[in-house]
Design a protein around this motif. Structure first.
Motif, mmCIF file in Angstrom:
data_model
loop_
_atom_site.group_PDB
_atom_site.id
_atom_site.type_symbol
_atom_site.label_atom_id
_atom_site.label_comp_id
_atom_site.label_asym_id
_atom_site.label_seq_id
_atom_site.Cartn_x
_atom_site.Cartn_y
_atom_site.Cartn_z
ATOM 1 N N ALA A 63 13.894 -18.739 47.149
ATOM 2 C CA ALA A 63 13.735 -20.130 46.734
ATOM 3 C C ALA A 63 13.339 -21.010 47.917
ATOM 4 C CB ALA A 63 15.033 -20.663 46.116
ATOM 5 N N VAL A 64 12.519 -22.012 47.615
ATOM 6 C CA VAL A 64 12.195 -23.070 48.566
ATOM 7 C C VAL A 64 12.504 -24.410 47.905
ATOM 8 C CG1 VAL A 64 10.424 -21.758 49.793
ATOM 9 C CG2 VAL A 64 9.771 -23.127 47.799
ATOM 10 N N GLY A 65 12.586 -25.452 48.706
ATOM 11 C CA GLY A 65 12.880 -26.773 48.185
ATOM 12 C C GLY A 65 11.631 -27.498 47.707
ATOM 13 N N ALA A 66 11.862 -28.609 47.018
ATOM 14 C CA ALA A 66 10.767 -29.444 46.531
ATOM 15 C C ALA A 66 10.376 -30.444 47.620
ATOM 16 C CB ALA A 66 11.185 -30.152 45.251
ATOM 17 N N ASP A 67 9.998 -29.929 48.781
ATOM 18 C CA ASP A 67 9.632 -30.773 49.903
ATOM 19 C C ASP A 67 8.393 -30.197 50.575
ATOM 20 O OD1 ASP A 67 10.684 -28.493 51.081
ATOM 21 O OD2 ASP A 67 12.301 -29.510 52.153
ATOM 22 N N ASP A 68 7.907 -30.891 51.610
ATOM 23 C CA ASP A 68 6.692 -30.432 52.289
ATOM 24 C C ASP A 68 6.882 -29.054 52.912
ATOM 25 O OD1 ASP A 68 5.352 -32.720 51.601
ATOM 26 O OD2 ASP A 68 5.654 -33.725 53.539
ATOM 27 N N PHE A 69 8.089 -28.802 53.457
ATOM 28 C CA PHE A 69 8.334 -27.481 54.025
ATOM 29 C C PHE A 69 8.199 -26.398 52.954
ATOM 30 C CE2 PHE A 69 11.236 -28.967 57.761
ATOM 31 C CZ PHE A 69 10.107 -29.280 58.504
ATOM 32 N N GLY A 70 8.690 -26.680 51.743
ATOM 33 C CA GLY A 70 8.587 -25.706 50.658
ATOM 34 C C GLY A 70 7.146 -25.357 50.349
ATOM 35 N N THR A 71 6.286 -26.359 50.297
ATOM 36 C CA THR A 71 4.861 -26.123 50.054
ATOM 37 C C THR A 71 4.251 -25.290 51.162
ATOM 38 O OG1 THR A 71 4.683 -28.226 48.869
ATOM 39 C CG2 THR A 71 2.635 -27.254 49.686
ATOM 40 N N GLN A 72 4.596 -25.620 52.402
ATOM 41 C CA GLN A 72 4.054 -24.893 53.548
ATOM 42 C C GLN A 72 4.538 -23.445 53.575
ATOM 43 O OE1 GLN A 72 4.820 -27.192 57.179
ATOM 44 N NE2 GLN A 72 4.561 -29.069 55.989
ATOM 45 N N LEU A 73 5.794 -23.241 53.225
ATOM 46 C CA LEU A 73 6.357 -21.891 53.232
ATOM 47 C C LEU A 73 5.710 -21.011 52.170
ATOM 48 C CD1 LEU A 73 10.089 -22.883 53.752
ATOM 49 C CD2 LEU A 73 8.659 -21.625 55.385
ATOM 50 N N ARG A 74 5.518 -21.575 50.994
ATOM 51 C CA ARG A 74 4.868 -20.815 49.921
ATOM 52 C C ARG A 74 3.435 -20.448 50.319
ATOM 53 N NH1 ARG A 74 6.011 -20.089 44.650
ATOM 54 N NH2 ARG A 74 7.687 -21.635 44.708
ATOM 55 N N THR A 75 2.728 -21.398 50.898
ATOM 56 C CA THR A 75 1.346 -21.156 51.318
ATOM 57 C C THR A 75 1.274 -20.083 52.398
ATOM 58 O OG1 THR A 75 0.697 -23.423 50.768
ATOM 59 C CG2 THR A 75 -0.706 -22.228 52.327
ATOM 60 N N ALA A 76 2.219 -20.133 53.349
ATOM 61 C CA ALA A 76 2.219 -19.150 54.438
ATOM 62 C C ALA A 76 2.422 -17.738 53.905
ATOM 63 C CB ALA A 76 3.298 -19.495 55.449
ATOM 64 N N LEU A 77 3.319 -17.578 52.944
ATOM 65 C CA LEU A 77 3.539 -16.256 52.348
ATOM 66 C C LEU A 77 2.297 -15.789 51.589
ATOM 67 C CD1 LEU A 77 7.205 -16.716 51.130
ATOM 68 C CD2 LEU A 77 6.432 -14.929 52.708
ATOM 69 N N ALA A 78 1.703 -16.686 50.814
ATOM 70 C CA ALA A 78 0.501 -16.320 50.066
ATOM 71 C C ALA A 78 -0.631 -15.944 51.019
ATOM 72 C CB ALA A 78 0.082 -17.470 49.157
ATOM 73 N N ASP A 79 -0.748 -16.667 52.124
ATOM 74 C CA ASP A 79 -1.795 -16.369 53.103
ATOM 75 C C ASP A 79 -1.591 -14.992 53.741
ATOM 76 O OD1 ASP A 79 -3.006 -18.776 52.621
ATOM 77 O OD2 ASP A 79 -2.272 -19.769 54.441
ATOM 78 N N ALA A 80 -0.334 -14.535 53.778
ATOM 79 C CA ALA A 80 -0.029 -13.201 54.307
ATOM 80 C C ALA A 80 -0.168 -12.118 53.229
ATOM 81 C CB ALA A 80 1.388 -13.171 54.882
ATOM 82 N N HIS A 81 -0.665 -12.510 52.054
ATOM 83 C CA HIS A 81 -0.867 -11.599 50.927
ATOM 84 C C HIS A 81 0.456 -11.077 50.363
ATOM 85 C CE1 HIS A 81 -5.135 -11.806 51.697
ATOM 86 N NE2 HIS A 81 -4.912 -11.473 52.959
ATOM 87 N N VAL A 82 1.476 -11.935 50.417
ATOM 88 C CA VAL A 82 2.757 -11.649 49.762
ATOM 89 C C VAL A 82 2.735 -12.298 48.384
ATOM 90 C CG1 VAL A 82 5.252 -12.051 49.835
ATOM 91 C CG2 VAL A 82 4.010 -11.508 51.941
ATOM 92 N N ASP A 83 3.130 -11.558 47.362
ATOM 93 C CA ASP A 83 3.214 -12.085 46.002
ATOM 94 C C ASP A 83 4.387 -13.062 45.937
ATOM 95 O OD1 ASP A 83 3.612 -12.578 43.294
ATOM 96 O OD2 ASP A 83 3.387 -10.492 42.685
ATOM 97 N N THR A 84 4.121 -14.321 45.605
ATOM 98 C CA THR A 84 5.166 -15.356 45.581
ATOM 99 C C THR A 84 5.596 -15.709 44.156
ATOM 100 O OG1 THR A 84 3.515 -17.138 45.651
ATOM 101 C CG2 THR A 84 4.389 -16.347 47.762
ATOM 102 N N GLY A 85 5.291 -14.840 43.187
ATOM 103 C CA GLY A 85 5.679 -15.122 41.805
ATOM 104 C C GLY A 85 7.179 -15.233 41.618
ATOM 105 N N GLY A 86 7.956 -14.592 42.500
ATOM 106 C CA GLY A 86 9.411 -14.660 42.418
ATOM 107 C C GLY A 86 10.033 -15.703 43.317
ATOM 108 N N LEU A 87 9.204 -16.542 43.941
ATOM 109 C CA LEU A 87 9.713 -17.585 44.841
ATOM 110 C C LEU A 87 9.886 -18.876 44.039
ATOM 111 C CD1 LEU A 87 10.436 -18.107 47.847
ATOM 112 C CD2 LEU A 87 8.091 -18.923 48.142
ATOM 113 N N ARG A 88 11.135 -19.234 43.755
ATOM 114 C CA ARG A 88 11.431 -20.410 42.949
ATOM 115 C C ARG A 88 11.289 -21.689 43.783
ATOM 116 N NH1 ARG A 88 17.523 -18.153 41.908
ATOM 117 N NH2 ARG A 88 16.934 -15.944 41.849
#
Length: 299
Positions: A63-88
């Motif tokens: 899980a990530v928060g509903a903040d700018d860090f959360g958006t950045q964290l999700r993007t960083a994982l996706a950029d590393a080719h990690v599936d983020t479908g389970g990241l709430r």
């Protein structure tokens, strides 16, 4: 062509707030730093990125928060080719880690869980993500109830469970009973067993789990399994700049090598090479090597 090992990671996703200093401050002391960086991290996300860069097909659950860090964290994982479908995404702040790195590459860390504290169990779809994996990587930066739920699901589906017991804390018997491979560092092994001798610690831990790898920093790693003699696998000698996430790099790479069916000593040597590359660079996920770099380093 053989498909890449499928790896699920259930754990924390943090933004690392990293300050670089000549010497870490003592209590009550103020020091002047040389640099400051914000770098995506968290033990769960770190292991996910490390495994993906090492060649795994990785799914992140957390899980990530509903903040700018959360958006950045999700993007960083996706950029590393990690599936983020389970990241709430949950209300409130994302997790952060305040990290101080000294000129010798040593670090001290304060973790504020934020959204990670909401991962007390599995959400819709998580069971299927775990079932589709060959291995589930777990750590202890989310509530123990969430870790245990993941371990139960993995055991039910015959998925190998790899547990990094960090931050060190007492482990429920049921969690250990559902763990296939325990990967503490030497300090965590001592905290779990009361002995600073890694060989004795590993032997004691084998009473609760079938396989143990005790990481020993620059000295390498110690592998122990029930019914076999322990094996010490040396680490490459390098000059460390920043040891942050070296252990997570090791575990992610080990999961890939093991998933490819490599013998454990060979898998450990390859994982140690990945960690050795990571400590020569600054940051957590930013320092993690790609597969071609590990292969080139191991020659």
């Amino acid at each position: 062509m053989t498909p890449p090992p499928a790896i699920a990671v259930l754990g924390s996703t943090n933004m690392d707030l990293v300050a670089y200093v000549p010497t870490a401050p003592r209590l009550g002391e103020t020091v002047t730093g040389s640099a400051f960086r914000t770098i995506p991290g968290g033990k769960g996300a770190n292991q996910a990125v490390a495994a993906a860069r090492a060649g795994g097909a990785v799914s992140m659950i957390g899980a990530v928060g509903a903040d700018d860090f959360g958006t950045q964290l999700r993007t960083a994982l996706a950029d590393a080719h990690v599936d983020t479908g389970g990241l709430r995404t949950v209300g409130g702040a994302s997790g952060i880690a305040h990290i101080v790195v000294d000129d010798d590459g040593g670090n001290s860390i304060i973790v504020v869980p934020g959204a990670n504290g909401t991962v007390g169990g599995l959400a819709d779809g998580d069971d299927a993500r775990i079932a589709a994996a060959g291995a589930l990587l777990l750590q202890l930066e989310i509530p123990l109830s969430g870790v245990l739920a993941g371990a139960r699901a993995a055991r039910a589906h015959g998925v190998r469970v790899v547990l990094t017991p960090a931050p060190a804390q007492p482990l429920p018997g049921e969690l250990l009973a559902n763990t296939d491979l325990l990967v503490p560092n030497e300090h965590e092994a001592a905290a779990l067993t009361g002995t600073s001798d890694p060989y004795k610690a590993a032997a004691e831990l084998l009473a609760t789990v079938p396989e143990v790898v005790v990481t020993l920093g620059a000295e390498g790693s110690l592998y122990a399994a029930r019914g076999a003699e322990p094996v010490l696998v040396p680490a490459p000698r390098v000059q460390a700049e920043d040891t942050t996430a070296a252990g997570d790099t090791f575990v992610g790479a080990l999961a890939v090598a093991s998933g490819e069916g490599r013998p454990m000593p060979e898998a450990l040597a390859w994982a140690s090479a990945a960690a050795a590359l990571s400590v020569q660079r600054a940051g957590a996920s930013a320092s993690m090597p790609y597969r071609h770099e590990i292969d080139a380093f191991t020659g």
